[in-house]
Scaffold this motif. Structure first.
Motif, mmCIF file in Angstrom:
data_model
loop_
_atom_site.group_PDB
_atom_site.id
_atom_site.type_symbol
_atom_site.label_atom_id
_atom_site.label_comp_id
_atom_site.label_asym_id
_atom_site.label_seq_id
_atom_site.Cartn_x
_atom_site.Cartn_y
_atom_site.Cartn_z
ATOM 1 N N UNK A 1 0.853 -1.282 0.027
ATOM 2 C CA UNK A 1 -0.037 -0.088 0.087
ATOM 3 C C UNK A 1 0.958 1.018 -0.191
ATOM 4 N N UNK A 2 0.558 2.259 -0.922
ATOM 5 C CA UNK A 2 1.499 3.352 -0.838
ATOM 6 C C UNK A 2 0.795 4.563 -0.958
ATOM 7 N N UNK A 3 1.636 5.699 -0.578
ATOM 8 C CA UNK A 3 1.294 7.300 -0.801
ATOM 9 C C UNK A 3 1.923 7.619 -2.198
ATOM 10 N N UNK A 4 1.226 8.358 -2.749
ATOM 11 C CA UNK A 4 2.064 8.935 -4.025
ATOM 12 C C UNK A 4 1.683 10.435 -3.931
ATOM 13 N N UNK A 5 2.656 11.289 -4.020
ATOM 14 C CA UNK A 5 2.528 12.821 -4.157
ATOM 15 C C UNK A 5 1.390 13.271 -5.120
ATOM 16 N N UNK A 6 1.073 12.453 -5.983
ATOM 17 C CA UNK A 6 -0.080 12.720 -7.307
ATOM 18 C C UNK A 6 -1.535 12.561 -6.332
ATOM 19 N N UNK A 7 -1.338 11.809 -5.329
ATOM 20 C CA UNK A 7 -2.971 11.601 -4.961
ATOM 21 C C UNK A 7 -2.852 11.667 -3.287
ATOM 22 N N UNK A 8 -2.152 12.624 -2.855
ATOM 23 C CA UNK A 8 -2.307 13.047 -1.410
ATOM 24 C C UNK A 8 -3.679 13.521 -1.066
ATOM 25 N N UNK A 9 -4.266 14.194 -1.947
ATOM 26 C CA UNK A 9 -5.873 14.415 -2.019
ATOM 27 C C UNK A 9 -6.441 13.497 -2.923
ATOM 28 N N UNK A 10 -7.510 12.406 -2.480
ATOM 29 C CA UNK A 10 -7.739 11.587 -3.459
ATOM 30 C C UNK A 10 -8.847 12.155 -4.280
ATOM 31 N N UNK A 11 -8.224 12.741 -5.752
ATOM 32 C CA UNK A 11 -9.226 13.239 -6.477
ATOM 33 C C UNK A 11 -8.822 12.340 -7.900
ATOM 34 N N UNK A 12 -10.151 12.342 -8.806
ATOM 35 C CA UNK A 12 -10.125 11.629 -9.866
ATOM 36 C C UNK A 12 -9.478 12.923 -10.729
ATOM 37 N N UNK A 13 -10.246 13.717 -10.547
ATOM 38 C CA UNK A 13 -9.785 15.002 -11.436
ATOM 39 C C UNK A 13 -10.141 16.141 -10.667
ATOM 40 N N UNK A 14 -9.923 17.255 -11.349
ATOM 41 C CA UNK A 14 -10.059 18.553 -10.474
ATOM 42 C C UNK A 14 -11.487 18.991 -10.261
ATOM 43 N N UNK A 15 -12.378 18.420 -11.193
ATOM 44 C CA UNK A 15 -13.696 18.788 -10.886
ATOM 45 C C UNK A 15 -14.471 17.930 -9.925
ATOM 46 N N UNK A 16 -14.006 16.734 -9.590
ATOM 47 C CA UNK A 16 -14.503 15.651 -8.722
ATOM 48 C C UNK A 16 -13.588 15.830 -7.420
ATOM 49 N N UNK A 17 -13.675 16.840 -6.974
ATOM 50 C CA UNK A 17 -13.175 17.394 -5.731
ATOM 51 C C UNK A 17 -13.288 16.700 -4.459
ATOM 52 N N UNK A 18 -14.510 15.977 -4.403
ATOM 53 C CA UNK A 18 -14.846 14.769 -3.284
ATOM 54 C C UNK A 18 -14.965 13.512 -4.024
ATOM 55 N N UNK A 19 -13.758 12.995 -4.204
ATOM 56 C CA UNK A 19 -13.876 11.365 -4.895
ATOM 57 C C UNK A 19 -13.899 10.639 -3.671
ATOM 58 N N UNK A 20 -14.984 9.940 -3.397
ATOM 59 C CA UNK A 20 -14.918 9.015 -2.310
ATOM 60 C C UNK A 20 -14.017 7.888 -2.343
ATOM 61 N N UNK A 21 -12.989 7.361 -1.485
ATOM 62 C CA UNK A 21 -12.445 6.258 -1.856
ATOM 63 C C UNK A 21 -13.259 4.927 -1.808
ATOM 64 N N UNK A 22 -14.581 5.282 -1.617
ATOM 65 C CA UNK A 22 -15.606 3.947 -1.815
ATOM 66 C C UNK A 22 -15.687 3.733 -3.400
ATOM 67 N N UNK A 23 -15.610 4.813 -4.020
ATOM 68 C CA UNK A 23 -16.024 4.520 -5.234
ATOM 69 C C UNK A 23 -14.768 5.134 -6.539
ATOM 70 N N UNK A 24 -13.591 5.409 -5.788
ATOM 71 C CA UNK A 24 -12.345 5.819 -6.669
ATOM 72 C C UNK A 24 -11.180 5.463 -6.116
ATOM 73 N N UNK A 25 -10.127 4.514 -6.667
ATOM 74 C CA UNK A 25 -8.999 4.209 -5.951
ATOM 75 C C UNK A 25 -7.934 4.268 -7.047
ATOM 76 N N UNK A 26 -6.722 4.284 -6.648
ATOM 77 C CA UNK A 26 -5.512 4.597 -7.586
ATOM 78 C C UNK A 26 -4.741 3.137 -7.463
ATOM 79 N N UNK A 27 -4.372 2.606 -8.610
ATOM 80 C CA UNK A 27 -3.657 1.290 -8.312
ATOM 81 C C UNK A 27 -2.457 1.214 -9.483
ATOM 82 N N UNK A 28 -1.235 0.673 -8.962
ATOM 83 C CA UNK A 28 -0.248 0.470 -9.770
ATOM 84 C C UNK A 28 0.044 -0.848 -10.026
#
Lengths: 798, 238
Positions: free
Chosen positions: A167-194
């Protein structure tokens, strides 16, 4: 120690309660400044160091089908240093059978960190193969995922199970956002995977892959020049292949963090300044009254040859003493709190690097601010002391003692018919207008101290209330992977607990207007929708018709737009969004007042007409639902298991998410309310004490004449409470203005905070201030009750 | 014994005040000369201009008209800073209400002024001894009787070692016995330290103790008599 310095020390000791109150106020003001500003500097440094340590890129270019030729052109561009490419794709994933989420999958090397945006491991280690995945921390925490657990990912409905290697922290996703307009991307519905780059290529198959070019530049320290470089690089990309681009400054998570941090920095300055200003005022009242009491002493000093300068220095010494002792307390408080605030903040946002340096300049500025506040507030009283005419002061001549009828008797004739206690109290107010004015100001400023911070809590509460009760009225928003079929709509309607539904569409859109571009989201809803409320800047309801094209209020200022301006809107969906590419022009019909984001709204029918005009098929990908409370979880779970459902967004989850993001804000503002309340008490205590004790001789005389303590207390209470009540409306107004000032920093194109203070807050603060004012006068009253009458009458000292 | 050189000289001095809408003439064309070492009593009813006269001589008030020369200083022409210097080195004030600083002890009240002038000749301790309160030097004003407070105020005025002492109703707040003691003290200091004393009072019974008695009424000097045989304050009664 000179005799005059001894006088200062003894007088400070004589007025120890009042002096202690202002020292505490200064300590809180300075401590708050040091703690919050040093935290701000530490947070900024933590971000910056995170960017350095994890090699945050300077520019991102998202392009379809990058070829070597384009890559070479990018590398050859002046000021470009290092270039790296990767694949990024939004797919679907499942942790359990009943929930689908949007999985942003980023391609990375198998066994070594990428050059840019390196990953910080909270669990596991960097060792990927075709069957393993790294999971970003927000998502991992939400679903309580650990190394060895698994997730399923798919591009085409055939899920593959991946074992979590870390499990990781990325400087790109310190704030969990899909894009600028989805300021509130819930981790229930959006996650980042490598995933390993090759595995991502394989998993995606025929999916529309986006290559991301990341680069560093020698211009990194110059935001404007980096932006210019981005524009130059974009011009190299064939239009048909260009998807999006941003710089470090506009990278969604970083931009949101910067907005948050900027807001924090404004508060870090605003509140201490407000508190120190009001403390300065308190000191000024205290000194003014003290000098008024000591006018005969000053007359004696001047008669004996003390110069103006020495008298001024003498009274400035009080301010310097308060500043030094208060700021020493503030420094200690700042030292204790600064690291705690920084660590709490970085911990809450999972920032991998936490820097807790002590910045001597912050401490120096804090102490200087205290000295400035104290000296400035003491300066005018000290100058008036220096200018006292010794003959007048020794003669005890007062300009106000002309013996004319009081204004209150002239303008309010019934006063003379009132009971004597009430009459005396009312006349006291008129008799010493300066003292009454100071009491009113004291009460007003006390209210500001409490309201400024409490108002912010109300505004945030209003923010979520408006968002989820007035604007986004749906309970669940169901987004589908493909066009919704009539069968799916019927199935939805048939679900037990579904009360009503509306069909709509949510799509990314690029706006072009007045030579500016802006990426946002287009939302199409039925005409006269009951799932969404539209309000203008004055909160008047706007009708939603086929002629409506509404834009978020934030864009009005961000892009300098007006009603009637023509927008070019281009839909160019990528990845999991419905494939459509169309551009059309439309006039802005109004701006809507919405707390988060700056969306574009058109009616569903109008949007379908536009598609028809462009020979495109109908599109709809979203259903809004209102459901029974007790069936909500069940409906969510059932919809999550539908293959065609991309995500189910629960407004309640979103509300909880906002509240969790606001935890730090509430904690910070809560501390401000606490500090403000302590300071308000200090201010009221000083105001009341000064007002009462300066009349000790007068009350001693009344008592000698036979007035009981009870009657004297009654007179004082009536007087003080009348003044408090007069001050309250002004205090409420001033407190509202202070809240507006505090919130200015928080408004942007993404967040629109409307300053609303609930009536209950006004009532609570007013009652609390009245009670505090009442309690604050008690020590002084007790002191009056204990006066040694014989001594007071005998006392012929100055 | 008074010397011949005038230490205070007032020529055609007037002082007018604005009180509300009214103009009050506190001093009306007053001319006066005082020689060094004189012990003068200025008599007059309330509102006659006694205190204003003292204030003008002491540089606390400036005259509306006329010239005031005190110890060689033409004080109506002095600027604020120069007036401060003038008062520091020329005038000792004694007030009716003593005006001691409540947060300073008896000795500190005296030392406060001594610090200002740094006079080497007279020490606070000596002055407090001179007024007979050495054993009470550490007491604060609230712990002293009215007479004691006034004696401290006198010591405070004396310690500056200024040539002129201006006393505004120095016995006005004291009982008869204490008043007599204070007057004796003032007379003794006048002789011992060769200071010029101007004592303002409304109490005509004090007149016989002075070298000279000036009577004031409605801002004018109505009488200016020399007393060749001043009596001991002990023999005064009222």
């Amino acid at each position: 120690m000179s005799i005059l310095q001894k006088k200062v020390v003894r007088e400070l000791l004589t007025h120890k309660a009042q002096v202690l109150a202002v020292i505490v106020m200064i300590a809180l003001g300075v401590g708050m400044y040091i703690a919050s500003y040093d935290s701000y500097l530490n947070l900024r440094a933590s971000y910056d160091q995170t960017h350095v340590t994890y090699n945050f890129a300077d520019v991102w270019l998202q392009v379809r089908n990058v070829d070597q030729d384009l890559l070479q052109k990018v590398k050859d561009e002046p000021d470009v240093e290092t270039v790296e490419t990767r694949l990024v794709l939004d797919l679907y994933g499942k942790v359990t059978d009943t929930s689908t989420f949007v999985a942003r999958i980023v391609g990375v090397p198998e066994n070594s960190q990428p050059n840019f945006n390196k990953l910080f491991f909270t669990q596991g280690e960097y060792n990927l193969d075709a069957d393993s995945v790294l999971v970003e921390n927000h998502f991992a925490n939400y679903y309580d995922l650990h190394v060895g657990d698994s997730v399923r990912l798919t591009a085409d409905g055939n899920y593959k199970t991946y074992k979590i290697a870390g499990t990781v922290i990325s400087p790109e996703y310190i704030w969990n956002v899909r894009n600028k307009q989805e300021v509130l991307s819930s981790p229930e519905n959006f996650g980042v995977f490598y995933l390993a780059q090759d595995e991502l290529q394989r998993l995606a198959g025929a999916a529309n892959l986006v290559d991301e070019i990341m680069l560093s530049t020698s211009l990194a320290d110059h935001k404007d020049q980096v932006e210019a470089l981005r524009q130059r690089l974009v011009s190299l990309i064939p239009t048909e292949n260009y998807v999006d681009s941003y710089t470090k400054a506009t990278q969604p998570a970083n931009e949101l963090l910067s907005l948050d941090l900027d807001g924090f920095s404004e508060l870090a300055f605003f509140f201490p300044m407000l508190f120190l200003t009001i403390t300065g005022f308190t000191i000024s009242i205290m000194m003014t009254r003290m000098i008024s009491q000591q006018s005969r002493q000053i007359g004696v000093l001047k008669a004996n040859g003390f110069s103006k300068g020495s008298i001024m220095r003498h009274y400035l010494t009080y301010g310097i003493f308060i500043a030094i002792v208060g700021s020493a307390g503030g420094v200690v408080l700042g030292l204790l709190l600064a690291n705690t605030i920084t660590t709490l903040y970085t911990g809450m946002l999972s920032i991998p690097v936490t820097i807790t340096n002590i910045h001597p300049s912050t401490y120096v500025v804090g102490v200087l601010l205290a000295i400035f506040a104290c000296l400035f507030s003491t300066f005018l009283p000290a100058r008036s002391a220096a200018n006292i005419n010794p003959a007048d002061s020794l003669r005890n001549a007062s300009k106000s003692s002309r013996g004319s009828r009081l204004a209150i008797d002239r303008f309010v004739p019934f006063v003379k018919h009132l009971p004597s206690t009430l009459k005396i109290a009312i006349r006291n107010i008129d008799r010493n207008k300066k003292r009454s004015f100071f009491t009113i100001l004291g009460v007003m400023f006390s209210m500001v101290l409490v309201l400024a911070s409490w108002g912010m809590i109300d505004a945030v509460q209003n923010f979520t209330d408006r968002m989820f009760n007035d604007i986004y009225k749906e309970d669940l928003t169901v987004t589908f992977k493909q066009n919704i079929t009539e069968a799916e709509v019927s199935d939805l309607k048939a679900l037990e607990g579904v009360n009503s539904l509306e069909r709509g569409l949510i799509m990314p859109v690029n706006l072009e207007v007045k030579d500016q571009a802006y990426s946002t989201i287009l939302i199409a809803l039925p005409q006269d929708t009951y799932m969404h409320g539209f309000f203008d800047a004055n909160n008047n309801v706007l009708p939603f018709t086929n002629d409506s094209l509404y834009l978020g209020q934030g864009l009005k200022t961000e892009l300098g737009l007006s009603v009637g301006d023509t927008l070019k809107m281009s839909l160019a969906s990528e990845g999991i969004d419905l494939p459509v590419a169309v551009s059309f022009d439309s006039k802005i019909s109004n701006f809507v007042n919405e707390p988060i984001g700056s969306m574009v709204y058109v009616t569903y029918d109008r949007f379908q007409n536009i598609l028809k005009e462009n020979n495109l098929p109908e599109l709809e990908n979203t259903i809004y639902l209102k459901v029974d409370k007790d069936k909500r979880a069940d409906i969510r779970a059932r919809l999550g298991s539908w293959d065609d459902v991309l995500q189910v967004q629960d407004s309640k989850v979103l509300q909880d998410l906002i509240n969790s993001y606001m935890t730090f804000f509430f904690a910070f503002v809560g501390v401000m309310v606490g500090f403000g309340a302590i300071m308000a008490f200090g201010l009221l205590f000083n105001t009341m004490t000064v007002s009462i004790l300066e009349r000790s001789r007068e009350f001693a005389t009344l008592r000698t004449l036979g007035f009981s303590n009870g009657v004297i207390n009654m007179i004082l209470t009536i007087e003080n409470m009348l003044l408090t009540i007069v001050a309250i409306p002004f205090g409420l107004w001033l407190g509202h203005l202070a809240t507006v000032g505090a919130f200015t920093a928080y408004n942007s194109d993404l967040f629109q905070f409307e300053v609303v203070i609930f009536p209950r807050t006004y009532i609570i603060v007013s009652v609390v201030i009245i009670v505090t004012a009442f309690v604050s006068q008690l020590p002084a009253m007790r002191s009056i009750a204990r006066i040694d009458l014989a001594r007071m009458i005998k006392d012929r000292t100055s | 014994m008074a010397s011949d050189s005038p230490i205070i000289s007032l020529k055609n001095v007037s002082k007018e005040y604005q009180v509300g809408d009214f103009e009050v003439t506190a001093l009306d064309d007053v001319s006066l000369e005082v020689t060094s070492g004189e012990f003068i009593i200025i008599l007059g009813p309330s509102g006659s201009g006694k205190t204003t006269l003292l204030n003008v001589i002491g540089g606390l008030d400036s005259p509306t008209d006329g010239t005031v020369v005190v110890n060689g200083n033409e004080i109506q022409n002095l600027k604020d800073k120069e007036l401060t210097e003038f008062r520091r080195h020329n005038i000792g004030f004694i007030f009716q209400f003593f005006n001691l600083l409540p947060t300073l002890s008896a000795e500190e009240n005296i030392a406060l002024v001594d610090e200002l002038t740094s006079d080497e000749e007279l020490k606070p301790q000596d002055m407090i001894d001179a007024v007979g309160l050495l054993e009470r030097k550490d007491h604060f004003p609230s712990q002293l009787s009215g007479g004691e407070q006034q004696r401290i105020a006198i010591a405070r005025a004396l310690v500056k070692n200024t040539p002129i002492m201006l006393c505004d109703e120095p016995t006005g707040e004291l009982d008869f016995e204490t008043g007599i003691k204070i007057l004796k003290l003032l007379r003794r200091l006048n002789k011992e330290y060769k200071k010029t004393f101007l004592i303002v009072t409304h109490n005509a019974a004090l007149a016989p103790i002075a070298d000279r008695v000036i009577k004031l009424r409605s801002g004018k000097i109505t009488d200016d008599e020399r007393n060749e045989n001043p009596i001991d304050p002990e023999n005064v009664s009222w």
